[in-house]
Scaffold this active site. Sequence first.
Site, PDB file in Angstrom:
ATOM      1  N   ASP A 347     -11.827  -8.638 -15.878  1.00 28.03           N
ATOM      2  CA  ASP A 347     -10.993  -9.145 -14.649  1.00 28.03           C
ATOM      3  C   ASP A 347     -11.720  -8.485 -13.335  1.00 28.03           C
ATOM      4  O   ASP A 347     -12.609  -7.484 -13.549  1.00 28.03           O
ATOM      5  CB  ASP A 347      -9.523  -8.313 -15.023  1.00 28.03           C
ATOM      6  CG  ASP A 347      -8.536  -9.266 -13.990  1.00 28.03           C
ATOM      7  OD1 ASP A 347      -8.814  -9.964 -12.888  1.00 28.03           O
ATOM      8  OD2 ASP A 347      -7.381  -9.005 -14.252  1.00 28.03           O
ATOM      9  N   GLU A 547       0.477  -9.687  -7.983  1.00 31.52           N
ATOM     10  CA  GLU A 547      -0.080  -8.356  -8.831  1.00 31.52           C
ATOM     11  C   GLU A 547       0.544  -7.113  -7.971  1.00 31.52           C
ATOM     12  O   GLU A 547       2.063  -7.240  -7.845  1.00 31.52           O
ATOM     13  CB  GLU A 547      -1.696  -8.504  -8.488  1.00 31.52           C
ATOM     14  CG  GLU A 547      -2.199  -9.620  -9.224  1.00 31.52           C
ATOM     15  CD  GLU A 547      -3.747  -9.620  -9.131  1.00 31.52           C
ATOM     16  OE1 GLU A 547      -4.145  -8.442  -9.515  1.00 31.52           O
ATOM     17  OE2 GLU A 547      -4.281 -10.791  -8.895  1.00 31.52           O
TER      18      GLU A 547
HETATM   19  C1  BGC Z   1      -6.149 -11.030 -11.834  1.00 30.92           C
HETATM   20  C2  BGC Z   1      -6.257 -12.106 -12.919  1.00 30.92           C
HETATM   21  C3  BGC Z   1      -6.871 -13.367 -12.200  1.00 30.92           C
HETATM   22  C4  BGC Z   1      -8.265 -12.718 -11.552  1.00 30.92           C
HETATM   23  C5  BGC Z   1      -9.025 -13.733 -10.963  1.00 30.92           C
HETATM   24  C6  BGC Z   1      -7.361 -10.477 -11.262  1.00 30.92           C
HETATM   25  O1  BGC Z   1      -6.922  -9.792 -10.039  1.00 30.92           O
HETATM   26  O2  BGC Z   1      -5.517  -9.806 -12.549  1.00 30.92           O
HETATM   27  O3  BGC Z   1      -5.335 -12.486 -13.522  1.00 30.92           O
HETATM   28  O4  BGC Z   1      -7.389 -14.167 -13.222  1.00 30.92           O
HETATM   29  O5  BGC Z   1      -7.896 -11.814 -10.691  1.00 30.92           O
HETATM   30  O6  BGC Z   1      -8.267 -14.253  -9.868  1.00 30.92           O
HETATM   31  C1  BGC Z   2      -8.303 -12.267  -5.294  1.00 28.43           C
HETATM   32  C2  BGC Z   2      -7.588 -12.397  -6.267  1.00 28.43           C
HETATM   33  C3  BGC Z   2      -7.608 -11.093  -7.232  1.00 28.43           C
HETATM   34  C4  BGC Z   2      -7.431  -9.973  -6.559  1.00 28.43           C
HETATM   35  C5  BGC Z   2      -7.608  -8.681  -7.440  1.00 28.43           C
HETATM   36  C6  BGC Z   2      -8.082 -10.791  -4.626  1.00 28.43           C
HETATM   37  O1  BGC Z   2      -8.726 -10.564  -3.443  1.00 28.43           O
HETATM   38  O2  BGC Z   2      -8.351 -13.126  -4.259  1.00 28.43           O
HETATM   39  O3  BGC Z   2      -7.925 -13.630  -7.112  1.00 28.43           O
HETATM   40  O4  BGC Z   2      -6.891 -11.404  -8.219  1.00 28.43           O
HETATM   41  O5  BGC Z   2      -7.910  -9.899  -5.157  1.00 28.43           O
HETATM   42  O6  BGC Z   2      -6.997  -7.593  -7.181  1.00 28.43           O
END
Ligand code: BGC
Ligand code: BGC
Length: 857
Positions: A347, A547
């Site tokens: 991730d 998130e």
């Molecule tokens: C998330 C994932 C996601 C990834 C890509 C991460 O921060 O935890 O679920 O697939 O970003 O965007």
């Molecule tokens: C991204 C997400 C990712 C996240 C991680 C963002 O900047 O666009 O896809 O999941 O950061 O924490």
Amino acid sequence: MSKSESVTGCGRGARPRVIGPVLAATLCLGASACAGTPGADPVAASAAQAGSQAQIDPQSWPALASPMPVDDAIETRIAGLLRSMSVADKVGQLVQADIGSITPEQAAQYRLGSVLAGGNSAPDGKAYATAEEWLALADAYHAALAVPGESGVAIPLLFGIDAVHGHNNVIGATLFPHNIGLGAGRNPDLVGRIAEATAREIRATGMEWTFAPTLAVPRDLRWGRTYEGYGQDPALVASFAAAVVEGLQGALGAEDFLAGHRVLAGAKHFLGDGGTVDGKDQGDARLDERTLVAVHGAGYPPALAAGVQTVMASFSSWNGEKIHGHHGLLTTALRERMGFDGFVVGDWNGHGQVPGCSNVDCPQSLIAGLDMYMAPDSWQGLFENLLAQAKSGAIPPARLDEAVARILRVKLRLGLFEAPAPSQRPLGGRFDLIGHADHRALARQAVRESLVMLKNAGGLLPLSPGQRILVAGDGADDIARQSGGWTLTWQGTGTRRADFPGATSIWEGIRADVEAAGGRAELAPDGRHAERPDVAIVVIGEEPYAEFQGDLATLAYRPGDDRDLALIRRLRAEGIPVVTVFLSGRPLWLNREINASDAFVAAWLPGSEGAGIADVLLRGADGGIRHPLRGRLSFAWPRTPTPVFDGPGGLDADPLFPIGHGLGFDDDGDLPILDESSELVAPGAEAGIFVVRGAPVPGWRWQVGGGESWTALGTDDASAGVGAQRTDHAAQEDALRLTWHDAGAVLALQGDQPVDLRRETNGDVDLLLTLRLDRARPARVGLGCGEACAGWLDWPAAVLPGGAWHQVAISLKCFESAGVDPGRIETMLALDAPASTVLSLSRVELGTGSGARIDCR
Ligand code: BGC
Ligand code: BGC
């Protein structure tokens, strides 16, 4: 016997545990690996260097075999490719960059295995983009990688994207309800058809991989990702897992498995993401192994049996050990015990959180069992370090080859090597599929099935459409609000109505039905109706988030802000019956609003087809019920804002409504008065808000000074360097008007405790200032991390026109580049301005900005 074992069989040394004659070729894939370590066990030996020494008990895990038979032709090709690839080619396969931080030319130069589009990344640096733009980008990456590199090998890359409730990064795509709503609908067949429709929309824009499904079993509702899970019941999550995987990839054994209208699925986040202490995102799941397997692991056996090709490692930890470095979970449990023979992707810089690692340096993860690093902005440094480590032997060649073999196997199964440019593939460029009427019909059905009614006093619902219906509440006519996070942008914020062509708001759906039936519908978000209605539908709920930005301290709905309650009560005081429709990513505590309403329906995050709500809440023109209410809670509803999650497996032991609850129209919908007493939490006690209406939230204070000498900010006192008066922003005296009297005086927002903003910084979260420049402008803006520890950025001349209110965004990464340590922020904002500068400020918070920006790139 699965191929994975045949491949590890090589590394495991002396006696291969496998296999048929054809595989002899692949056994010593990387013959050098076997030859170079006679009698040794490089994988086991290197586990010693892995991030975590934590052991697991293999017997606790389901014993499964890969459901896919060994394909000799594929294995032979893998072996051939591995022979032709240089070490650099191999390392490239392990690295996935984000399209926001790389170009197709760079991806080709480094021979990368994959790119992703993160939630905030879109073609050409845009915030979000059209289907045409996405397809053009996919073609550009394909074309760049089609030209062989130095070793003469050309390996196509995988383009992955978070299509987690439909193809949600694309303007005009069908937005299905988030998983929490699908869980309430309990219809695996429908969920499978939704996954299939999503796959088709993805293919129309040229990608071939989605980071879905989320198989989390969220236990603590404070978790900001609760809505990404189907439910709290492991059996419910398990009952959906195969359906989604099959909808995305096609059914194993069927002719169209991984065919041109299907995509790769990615089960996530392995493992325990929904079980962290206090529901903290990226936190630590402190659980015994049985609970980890039985509760949080429940979705994986059916997903694996359905042939899911990728699994994403979780950001979180299990009993203090980061999953990204957990050999026991990634290797022993997932691949050896459960027979997973696809690849494990990391991730978003998750490897950088393993002790001893950084975003650009982490062989530990590979050795623990990660195959592909998600290295969005860190790909280049990571590539260089992995290459050096592979050359020095710090990374065992057998492990390198095994990871590469897994990635190649998935690409070969997908037919990627033979596939033409994305636009030339079966659904490539079929833009009519984006938001196709059939897909919208599925989404609308899912909305209908997701609604959970918790109260229906006197059988108020369903309503006759022939009456005068007032539609109120700030969620009534807002597609972004009804769609939640992961909608065009990561946080689902910063969009406009025009970005959702073809979508229908809840209000629009109600209006259409009411007008068709000869009734009268009126929209008044604040409830101030022009005509007295017979009944009101009030649509309220959470603002979008994704998130950790959605993590909560308590489950109180909008603490400190009673506007929705006041609206409902005012209508009731007028004698108007109120139906409250609640939009949210989770059940919340809002007993007062429920008490004040005649009927209450949880609608979750329904997405683009808001009309599904009218379908159920309004009768037909003939007076009959059009659709039954079928939704049942897939999460327990809390009795208090601070429930204790100490039931079996970490469930709320004493909920107001249990999992499975939900009223039908025939049920007695009267509710006793719910307990309204509770310690309501002050605004800002929630994470991420530091100044509201000019005033710091508890734990923070304004200081003025410089160097050693600091004093509290006072009213306009010239001797202090900076003085403050009250001024108006949106309401009377809801902002501070700050005047700099001395050049070099610094205004600082100081915390009692340092806060850790590493997650936020990694996630590209912004510091957001709501302000107005009244005279001149600051010279610098900074964050501080204690004595002599700060990151300052110059305030550019052109960022803001003076005299009007704006929200200015500054990426936390910019402060980090300027030298601040995001792990211990003590000063959340510092402003340094020339004498006689005047500015007004109302809010300081973290979030995702969409307007003015101070940039460092
Ligand atoms: C998330 C994932 C996601 C990834 C890509 C991460 O921060 O935890 O679920 O697939 O970003 O965007
Ligand atoms: C991204 C997400 C990712 C996240 C991680 C963002 O900047 O666009 O896809 O999941 O950061 O924490």
